[in-house]
Design a protein around this motif. Sequence first.
Motif, PDB file in Angstrom:
ATOM      1  N   CYS A 107       0.830  -1.202   0.000  1.00 59.35           N
ATOM      2  CA  CYS A 107       0.000   0.000   0.000  1.00 59.35           C
ATOM      3  C   CYS A 107       0.868   1.256   0.000  1.00 59.35           C
ATOM      4  O   CYS A 107       0.623   2.191  -0.760  1.00 59.35           O
ATOM      5  N   HIS A 108       1.912   1.270   0.830  1.00 57.44           N
ATOM      6  CA  HIS A 108       2.749   2.462   0.930  1.00 57.44           C
ATOM      7  C   HIS A 108       3.737   2.590  -0.230  1.00 57.44           C
ATOM      8  O   HIS A 108       4.405   3.613  -0.354  1.00 57.44           O
ATOM      9  N   LEU A 109       3.790   1.568  -1.074  1.00 58.66           N
ATOM     10  CA  LEU A 109       4.539   1.679  -2.327  1.00 58.66           C
ATOM     11  C   LEU A 109       3.618   2.108  -3.474  1.00 58.66           C
ATOM     12  O   LEU A 109       4.061   2.308  -4.594  1.00 58.66           O
ATOM     13  N   GLY A 110       2.305   2.202  -3.192  1.00 60.69           N
ATOM     14  CA  GLY A 110       1.349   2.644  -4.199  1.00 60.69           C
ATOM     15  C   GLY A 110       0.795   1.529  -5.058  1.00 60.69           C
ATOM     16  O   GLY A 110       0.294   1.776  -6.155  1.00 60.69           O
ATOM     17  N   ASP A 111       0.849   0.285  -4.566  1.00 61.42           N
ATOM     18  CA  ASP A 111       0.368  -0.856  -5.353  1.00 61.42           C
ATOM     19  C   ASP A 111      -1.154  -0.939  -5.450  1.00 61.42           C
ATOM     20  O   ASP A 111      -1.666  -1.637  -6.309  1.00 61.42           O
ATOM     21  N   VAL A 140      -1.586   7.994  -0.540  1.00 60.69           N
ATOM     22  CA  VAL A 140      -1.028   7.344   0.651  1.00 60.69           C
ATOM     23  C   VAL A 140       0.403   7.828   0.843  1.00 60.69           C
ATOM     24  O   VAL A 140       1.143   8.012  -0.121  1.00 60.69           O
ATOM     25  N   THR A 141       0.784   8.032   2.090  1.00 63.87           N
ATOM     26  CA  THR A 141       2.158   8.408   2.393  1.00 63.87           C
ATOM     27  C   THR A 141       3.092   7.335   1.860  1.00 63.87           C
ATOM     28  O   THR A 141       2.890   6.145   2.135  1.00 63.87           O
ATOM     29  N   GLY A 142       4.083   7.733   1.101  1.00 61.94           N
ATOM     30  CA  GLY A 142       5.028   6.779   0.536  1.00 61.94           C
ATOM     31  C   GLY A 142       5.932   6.168   1.592  1.00 61.94           C
ATOM     32  O   GLY A 142       6.024   6.657   2.723  1.00 61.94           O
ATOM     33  N   LEU A 143       6.575   5.097   1.227  1.00 59.19           N
ATOM     34  CA  LEU A 143       7.493   4.420   2.132  1.00 59.19           C
ATOM     35  C   LEU A 143       8.794   5.226   2.206  1.00 59.19           C
ATOM     36  O   LEU A 143       9.443   5.435   1.187  1.00 59.19           O
ATOM     37  N   GLN A 145      -5.336   6.258  -3.115  1.00 63.40           N
ATOM     38  CA  GLN A 145      -4.503   7.301  -3.708  1.00 63.40           C
ATOM     39  C   GLN A 145      -4.053   8.273  -2.620  1.00 63.40           C
ATOM     40  O   GLN A 145      -4.754   8.479  -1.635  1.00 63.40           O
ATOM     41  N   TYR A 158      13.550   0.880   3.625  1.00 59.84           N
ATOM     42  CA  TYR A 158      14.019  -0.209   2.768  1.00 59.84           C
ATOM     43  C   TYR A 158      15.070  -1.051   3.488  1.00 59.84           C
ATOM     44  O   TYR A 158      15.084  -2.275   3.377  1.00 59.84           O
TER      45      TYR A 158
END
Length: 161
Positions: free
Chosen positions: A106-110, A117-120, A115, A125
């Motif tokens: 979800c946080h990678l935008g999959d 969502v705060t990115g990772l 829409q 990583y």
Amino acid sequence: MKRKTRKILFLIVISVCGAYLLFMGVYHASSASHFCATHHLLRGYTDSWRESPHRDVNCLRCHEFRGFLGKLESKARGLNYVYLTVTNQFTVPTRARIFEQNCIGCHLGDYAEYQGVTGLPADHYALIKDSRSCLECHRETGHRENILLTRTFEKAWKAGQ
């Protein structure tokens, strides 16, 4: 191919398709977040979830492994909870299943339905590479209420001593 064999194959295909459609209908009817709140022991979690940053995320997005087998497994767990409740064998669960690959995805935008969502963050990583759990730092992101701190659990635990 004999006519009788074709008829049997046709009935098998129709039965499999019917079973699949029935399963998916029941799956969708029982997968809404408000459905989880119908279980009185989970109500505190759903109330807590409604106040969380993930209030717009369906329960199964976190508590179900992706894919058809994930759907089967989560519904089997749900049926087991219903059975245990009806037969008065249900006890307070000590830990819900959370599938962290769903957090990461979800946080990678999959997931297109989420829409904005705060990115990772980049430093995460390295944590993922080291097999660190998202829950080490983000345990209360989905629910502020912890099972071990609820009055229900405390009463049940004290009664068992």
